[in-house]
Write a protein that holds these residues in place. Structure first.
Motif, PDB file in Angstrom:
ATOM      1  N   MET A  14       0.554  -1.281   0.094  1.00 44.50           N
ATOM      2  CA  MET A  14      -0.107   0.170  -0.030  1.00 44.50           C
ATOM      3  C   MET A  14       0.602   1.330  -0.070  1.00 44.50           C
ATOM      4  O   MET A  14       1.755   1.469   0.627  1.00 44.50           O
ATOM      5  N   SER A  15       0.409   2.160  -0.700  1.00 48.95           N
ATOM      6  CA  SER A  15       1.000   3.771  -0.804  1.00 48.95           C
ATOM      7  C   SER A  15      -0.151   4.558  -0.274  1.00 48.95           C
ATOM      8  O   SER A  15      -1.193   4.562  -0.918  1.00 48.95           O
ATOM      9  N   VAL A  16      -0.056   5.464   0.672  1.00 50.19           N
ATOM     10  CA  VAL A  16      -0.972   6.243   1.012  1.00 50.19           C
ATOM     11  C   VAL A  16      -0.294   7.759   0.406  1.00 50.19           C
ATOM     12  O   VAL A  16       0.931   8.120   0.777  1.00 50.19           O
ATOM     13  N   GLY A  93       3.289   1.115  -4.544  1.00 52.42           N
ATOM     14  CA  GLY A  93       2.247   0.216  -3.931  1.00 52.42           C
ATOM     15  C   GLY A  93       1.373  -0.368  -5.045  1.00 52.42           C
ATOM     16  O   GLY A  93       0.923   0.326  -6.047  1.00 52.42           O
ATOM     17  N   GLU A  94       0.883  -1.359  -4.924  1.00 52.83           N
ATOM     18  CA  GLU A  94      -0.202  -2.041  -5.701  1.00 52.83           C
ATOM     19  C   GLU A  94      -1.630  -1.363  -5.132  1.00 52.83           C
ATOM     20  O   GLU A  94      -2.291  -1.313  -6.215  1.00 52.83           O
ATOM     21  N   ILE A  95      -1.652  -1.182  -4.168  1.00 51.10           N
ATOM     22  CA  ILE A  95      -2.808  -0.333  -3.448  1.00 51.10           C
ATOM     23  C   ILE A  95      -2.909   0.985  -3.302  1.00 51.10           C
ATOM     24  O   ILE A  95      -1.820   1.571  -2.440  1.00 51.10           O
ATOM     25  N   LEU A  96      -3.451   2.000  -3.964  1.00 54.27           N
ATOM     26  CA  LEU A  96      -3.399   3.475  -3.500  1.00 54.27           C
ATOM     27  C   LEU A  96      -4.436   3.935  -2.638  1.00 54.27           C
ATOM     28  O   LEU A  96      -5.676   3.698  -3.077  1.00 54.27           O
ATOM     29  N   VAL A  97      -3.896   4.446  -1.656  1.00 53.93           N
ATOM     30  CA  VAL A  97      -4.962   5.102  -0.748  1.00 53.93           C
ATOM     31  C   VAL A  97      -4.651   6.651  -0.650  1.00 53.93           C
ATOM     32  O   VAL A  97      -3.908   7.199   0.086  1.00 53.93           O
ATOM     33  N   TYR A 127     -15.003   0.623  -0.733  1.00 55.66           N
ATOM     34  CA  TYR A 127     -15.265   1.689   0.002  1.00 55.66           C
ATOM     35  C   TYR A 127     -15.856   1.366   1.484  1.00 55.66           C
ATOM     36  O   TYR A 127     -16.312   0.201   1.625  1.00 55.66           O
ATOM     37  N   GLY A 128     -16.151   2.259   2.255  1.00 53.19           N
ATOM     38  CA  GLY A 128     -16.462   1.782   3.472  1.00 53.19           C
ATOM     39  C   GLY A 128     -17.339   2.911   4.311  1.00 53.19           C
ATOM     40  O   GLY A 128     -17.564   3.815   3.826  1.00 53.19           O
ATOM     41  N   PRO A 172      -9.872   3.695  -1.597  1.00 57.38           N
ATOM     42  CA  PRO A 172      -8.703   3.050  -1.747  1.00 57.38           C
ATOM     43  C   PRO A 172      -8.841   2.170  -3.389  1.00 57.38           C
ATOM     44  O   PRO A 172      -9.976   1.480  -3.479  1.00 57.38           O
ATOM     45  N   MET A 173      -7.793   2.111  -4.142  1.00 58.76           N
ATOM     46  CA  MET A 173      -8.122   1.622  -5.484  1.00 58.76           C
ATOM     47  C   MET A 173      -6.897   0.692  -5.677  1.00 58.76           C
ATOM     48  O   MET A 173      -5.815   0.992  -5.271  1.00 58.76           O
ATOM     49  N   ARG A 174      -6.830  -0.076  -6.696  1.00 56.16           N
ATOM     50  CA  ARG A 174      -5.775  -0.765  -7.128  1.00 56.16           C
ATOM     51  C   ARG A 174      -5.077  -0.006  -8.227  1.00 56.16           C
ATOM     52  O   ARG A 174      -5.827   1.019  -8.768  1.00 56.16           O
ATOM     53  N   ARG A 175      -3.713   0.127  -8.146  1.00 58.21           N
ATOM     54  CA  ARG A 175      -3.219   0.975  -9.330  1.00 58.21           C
ATOM     55  C   ARG A 175      -3.692   0.694 -10.730  1.00 58.21           C
ATOM     56  O   ARG A 175      -3.815   1.516 -11.271  1.00 58.21           O
TER      57      ARG A 175
END
Length: 314
Positions: A14-16, A93-97, A127-128, A172-175
């Protein structure tokens, strides 16, 4: 694989990305909320969007000394869409936050986000629930977005002209999703619904997603300047650009409503006449709701009074 290796694997995902402009010390609070996560990200990227704000730049200079943070200093202010695209472009990161500099992540947010993606390898985003605080002296409300199908979220709220759309947590999403959609539209700036524009495209494209039934974002709405700058023209631009999407989900009348509302806000008599006629046609065909009648019959001058005195909100 031992627990330590599992933790290292998780941290690599993850990348924030935090975008800032004039948030001053609030940026420190946003960073602390990431640094205190039960599951740390691979990296924290802060994008300073060519801020001329002395205090904000001083905070960024101090944060830049932290080896866990990558600070990006943009040469030219591009607005929130451009700044976020810049951060996502260099993220590994694979996940972008994404995180706005005046908001926070609950302490377990990244763990919840990671779990959702790990359990659903085919989804593009999650989403949450989120915590929304409207004023500094009031308690925060827990918002449950519910169904995010466009046929529901693009409708007007009951007995209102405001749209039913809810914030999608921190989004949050996938790259790969961000790349496929070619990022945020740089033409949608601080006065526009730039986040909504991106998610509208994602949902309309049929991207798979998952809902997290817990709070993953803390929106301190009263601190943000973007909300106060949004006018009916923001929804006017959305409806104009994505008229075909509204039409595809049976909400052509709603797009016409929003364009007519924007035309009244701008006192554009030609558009008011044209879209009033189109809305009448929808009403006669039985395609309308209460918001249609409000927008159709209240004159431009009265809308301006309501909006400028903040009786109408996005």
């Amino acid at each position: 694989m031992n627990p330590q290796n599992n933790q290292e694997k998780n941290e690599m995902l993850m990348s924030v990305v935090i975008t800032c402009y004039r948030e001053e010390k609030l940026l420190n609070e946003a960073v602390d909320s990431v640094m205190n996560q039960t599951l740390l990200p691979k990296e924290i990227i802060i994008v300073n969007d060519a801020s001329s704000h002395v205090e904000t730049n001083q905070v960024c200079q101090e944060l830049e000394k932290n080896s866990a943070i990558r600070l990006v200093w943009r040469d030219e202010n591009g607005g929130p869409s451009v700044a976020r695209n810049h951060g996502f472009q260099i993220a590994t990161g694979e996940i972008l936050v994404p995180l706005d500099a005046d908001d926070l992540l609950p302490v377990n947010a990244l763990q919840l986000i990671y779990n959702a993606f790990a359990q659903n390898p085919n989804i593009g985003f999650v989403y949450g629930n989120y915590s929304r605080q409207d004023r500094s002296h009031t308690l925060a409300k827990i918002i449950t977005p519910g169904d995010i199908a466009l046929a529901q979220t693009l409708k007007a709220k009951p007995f209102s002209v405001s749209t039913h759309w809810q914030l999608l947590g921190s989004g949050p999403m996938r790259r790969s999703l961000w790349q496929t959609l070619e990022g945020y539209d740089p033409n949608f700036g601080v006065e526009d619904l730039h986040d909504l524009e991106f998610w509208l495209r994602a949902i309309a494209a049929g991207v798979a997603y998952s809902y997290i039934p817990e709070v993953i974002y803390i929106w301190r709405k009263y601190l943000g300047g973007n909300t106060q700058q949004v006018t009916p023209i923001a929804w006017y631009r959305i409806a104009k650009k994505y008229f075909d999407i509204y039409q595809s989900v049976g909400l052509q009348y709603r797009a016409i409503e929003l364009i007519l509302l924007g035309a009244k806000w701008n006192n554009n008599s030609a558009e008011v006449k044209d879209y009033s006629r189109q809305l009448w046609q929808c009403i006669l065909a039985g395609q309308f709701q209460f918001s249609s009648l409000i927008i159709l019959f209240i004159p431009s001058c009265f809308f301006n009074f309501l909006i400028k005195n903040r009786f109408i909100k996005r």
